[in-house]
Motif scaffolding. Structure first.
Motif, PDB file in Angstrom:
ATOM      1  N   GLU A 260       5.977  37.718   3.384  1.00  0.00           N
ATOM      2  CA  GLU A 260       4.870  37.333   2.733  1.00  0.00           C
ATOM      3  C   GLU A 260       4.019  38.210   1.557  1.00  0.00           C
ATOM      4  N   ASP A 261       3.981  39.341   1.979  1.00  0.00           N
ATOM      5  CA  ASP A 261       3.465  40.271   0.959  1.00  0.00           C
ATOM      6  C   ASP A 261       4.236  40.356  -0.292  1.00  0.00           C
ATOM      7  N   PHE A 262       5.803  40.577  -0.076  1.00  0.00           N
ATOM      8  CA  PHE A 262       6.609  40.487  -1.308  1.00  0.00           C
ATOM      9  C   PHE A 262       6.202  39.178  -2.209  1.00  0.00           C
ATOM     10  N   PHE A 263       6.394  38.137  -1.584  1.00  0.00           N
ATOM     11  CA  PHE A 263       6.122  36.799  -2.467  1.00  0.00           C
ATOM     12  C   PHE A 263       4.766  36.677  -2.991  1.00  0.00           C
ATOM     13  N   ARG A 264       3.751  37.572  -2.447  1.00  0.00           N
ATOM     14  CA  ARG A 264       2.595  37.386  -3.046  1.00  0.00           C
ATOM     15  C   ARG A 264       2.533  38.308  -4.475  1.00  0.00           C
ATOM     16  N   VAL A 265       3.275  39.412  -4.411  1.00  0.00           N
ATOM     17  CA  VAL A 265       3.141  40.086  -5.544  1.00  0.00           C
ATOM     18  C   VAL A 265       4.174  39.658  -6.441  1.00  0.00           C
ATOM     19  N   VAL A 266       5.068  38.942  -6.246  1.00  0.00           N
ATOM     20  CA  VAL A 266       5.964  38.189  -7.222  1.00  0.00           C
ATOM     21  C   VAL A 266       5.277  37.429  -7.953  1.00  0.00           C
ATOM     22  N   LYS A 267       4.242  36.425  -7.242  1.00  0.00           N
ATOM     23  CA  LYS A 267       3.431  35.516  -8.040  1.00  0.00           C
ATOM     24  C   LYS A 267       2.443  36.342  -9.069  1.00  0.00           C
ATOM     25  N   LEU A 268       2.124  37.424  -8.542  1.00  0.00           N
ATOM     26  CA  LEU A 268       0.972  38.079  -9.154  1.00  0.00           C
ATOM     27  C   LEU A 268       1.840  38.853 -10.497  1.00  0.00           C
ATOM     28  N   LEU A 269       2.915  39.287 -10.466  1.00  0.00           N
ATOM     29  CA  LEU A 269       3.523  39.988 -11.487  1.00  0.00           C
ATOM     30  C   LEU A 269       4.798  39.287 -12.287  1.00  0.00           C
ATOM     31  N   TRP A 270       4.933  37.912 -12.001  1.00  0.00           N
ATOM     32  CA  TRP A 270       5.995  37.381 -12.551  1.00  0.00           C
ATOM     33  C   TRP A 270       5.836  37.206 -14.100  1.00  0.00           C
ATOM     34  N   ASP A 271       6.877  37.572 -14.955  1.00  0.00           N
ATOM     35  CA  ASP A 271       6.753  37.500 -16.156  1.00  0.00           C
ATOM     36  C   ASP A 271       7.029  36.117 -16.711  1.00  0.00           C
ATOM     37  N   SER A 272       6.120  35.712 -17.581  1.00  0.00           N
ATOM     38  CA  SER A 272       6.586  34.076 -18.142  1.00  0.00           C
ATOM     39  C   SER A 272       7.816  34.088 -18.884  1.00  0.00           C
ATOM     40  N   ARG A 273       8.395  35.172 -19.292  1.00  0.00           N
ATOM     41  CA  ARG A 273       9.644  35.464 -20.112  1.00  0.00           C
ATOM     42  C   ARG A 273      10.838  35.134 -19.484  1.00  0.00           C
ATOM     43  N   TRP A 274      10.633  35.577 -18.089  1.00  0.00           N
ATOM     44  CA  TRP A 274      11.882  35.373 -16.980  1.00  0.00           C
ATOM     45  C   TRP A 274      11.974  33.972 -16.715  1.00  0.00           C
ATOM     46  N   SER A 275      13.561  33.712 -16.588  1.00  0.00           N
ATOM     47  CA  SER A 275      13.729  32.442 -16.063  1.00  0.00           C
ATOM     48  C   SER A 275      13.057  32.095 -14.892  1.00  0.00           C
ATOM     49  N   SER A 276      12.496  30.905 -14.867  1.00  0.00           N
ATOM     50  CA  SER A 276      11.939  30.519 -13.557  1.00  0.00           C
ATOM     51  C   SER A 276      12.863  29.315 -12.668  1.00  0.00           C
ATOM     52  N   ARG A 277      13.860  29.153 -13.181  1.00  0.00           N
ATOM     53  CA  ARG A 277      14.787  28.240 -12.514  1.00  0.00           C
ATOM     54  C   ARG A 277      16.049  28.631 -12.224  1.00  0.00           C
ATOM     55  N   ILE A 278      16.915  28.358 -11.251  1.00  0.00           N
ATOM     56  CA  ILE A 278      18.260  28.535 -11.198  1.00  0.00           C
ATOM     57  C   ILE A 278      19.008  27.170 -10.965  1.00  0.00           C
ATOM     58  N   ASP A 279      20.151  27.386 -10.972  1.00  0.00           N
ATOM     59  CA  ASP A 279      20.977  26.110 -10.869  1.00  0.00           C
ATOM     60  C   ASP A 279      21.445  26.237  -9.388  1.00  0.00           C
ATOM     61  N   MET A 280      20.960  25.737  -8.327  1.00  0.00           N
ATOM     62  CA  MET A 280      21.413  25.844  -7.232  1.00  0.00           C
ATOM     63  C   MET A 280      22.663  25.038  -6.943  1.00  0.00           C
ATOM     64  N   SER A 281      23.134  23.940  -7.535  1.00  0.00           N
ATOM     65  CA  SER A 281      24.333  23.397  -7.058  1.00  0.00           C
ATOM     66  C   SER A 281      25.547  24.211  -7.474  1.00  0.00           C
ATOM     67  N   SER A 282      25.296  24.912  -8.967  1.00  0.00           N
ATOM     68  CA  SER A 282      26.338  25.911  -9.310  1.00  0.00           C
ATOM     69  C   SER A 282      26.646  26.878  -8.341  1.00  0.00           C
ATOM     70  N   LEU A 283      25.384  27.420  -7.798  1.00  0.00           N
ATOM     71  CA  LEU A 283      25.301  28.651  -6.949  1.00  0.00           C
ATOM     72  C   LEU A 283      25.959  28.328  -5.756  1.00  0.00           C
TER      73      LEU A 283
END
Length: 294
Positions: A260-283
């Motif tokens: 939960e701590d890691f997820f919290r910092v991800v939300k705080l630090l996520w860069d808007s230039r990074w892709s925010s979606r992945i293709d789960m079906s292909s994965l």
């Protein structure tokens, strides 16, 4: 100036040298330079050959381009100046070239500094991430605190997430310290940054010496392959880390509070230039092709 000597399982040695203003003092060598770094640095390096950075350059075609540059330069040493993708490609090319006697690395991004290339070099082939590899060590790695601090201070504070990910993987005490720094919202000084990078590298070395990987590495590679290398390395690694942590939590092998701590910092630090979606079906299709989850 601080130094650490890393010894591989095959008894090869690499010296990591920490300091400032290394760009103009690199060893005499052919320098393969990330063109993006060149624009930021602003000065031409002696015996430089410019190439673009990014995952798309890690191809066999670019490896042959480096071979041509080596032949034209008549040098027996080579220095990779750039981020992780360019370092991988130059390391792969030089490892298979008998004229190259010395390989030096000058990582120019935070992620390539805190996770230095000490586990071999890899290039992509036919849209498969890191399919081809050479397992060898560079002779020296020059880690310039000023270069990565400039990235943090002037480009994106989001890069702090990579020392956090290393700490999450290998050093709980360092993770707690960095977590508190992030949630405090305070800016990091240049002196603090030096300590963060140095401590992260030490934690990373300790981890890989015991055969462990940074959390998210393997799933991140699958995400990039499933996207035919269109998903960025940064976001793929972080998505991979989040998936691994949730799976560990589900199967009772992870610490839910750390997750939960890691997820919290991800939300705080996520860069808007990074892709925010992945293709789960292909994965999922790719995982099934590889025999499913084991």
């Amino acid at each position: 100036m601080r130094r650490i000597t890393f010894t591989s399982e095959s008894a090869e040695r690499c010296q990591l040298i920490f300091g400032k203003a290394f760009a103009g003092r690199l060893p005499e060598s052919l320098k393969i330079v990330d063109s993006g770094f060149r624009k930021v640095f602003g000065e031409r390096l002696e015996d430089e050959y410019l190439m673009p950075g990014g995952e798309h350059v890690k191809s066999v075609d670019r490896v042959f381009e480096i071979y041509q540059a080596i032949r034209a330069s008549r040098r027996n040493a080579i220095t990779a100046v750039g981020g992780g993708s360019l370092i991988d490609m130059v390391g792969y090319a030089s490892s298979g070239h008998t004229d190259i006697e010395k390989l030096f690395l000058f990582p120019t991004t935070t992620v390539s500094q805190v996770m230095p290339a000490l586990k071999g070099f890899r290039v992509n082939f036919e849209f498969v991430k890191d399919l081809l590899s050479f397992n060898c060590l560079p002779d020296k790695v020059f880690i310039d605190f000023e270069v990565s601090y400039r990235e943090y201070a002037c480009s994106s504070k989001s890069v702090l997430i990579f020392p956090l990910l290393v700490a999450l993987s290998f050093d709980n005490r360092l993770f707690k310290y960095l977590f508190n720094v992030v949630v405090s919202g305070k800016d990091i000084s240049a002196e603090q940054w030096e300590d963060i990078v140095f401590s992260s590298v030490k934690a990373y070395l300790k981890g890989i010496e015991t055969g462990r990987f940074v959390v998210g590495t393997e799933i991140g590679r699958l995400i990039e392959t499933a996207s035919r290398l269109k998903a960025g390395y940064d976001s793929s690694l972080l998505f991979g880390a989040m998936m691994e942590l949730r799976l560990a939590e589900k199967f009772g092998t992870g610490d839910s509070s750390v997750t939960e701590d890691f997820f919290r910092v991800v939300k705080l630090l996520w860069d808007s230039r990074w892709s925010s979606r992945i293709d789960m079906s292909s994965l999922v299709d790719l995982v099934e092709q590889k025999g499913g989850v084991r």
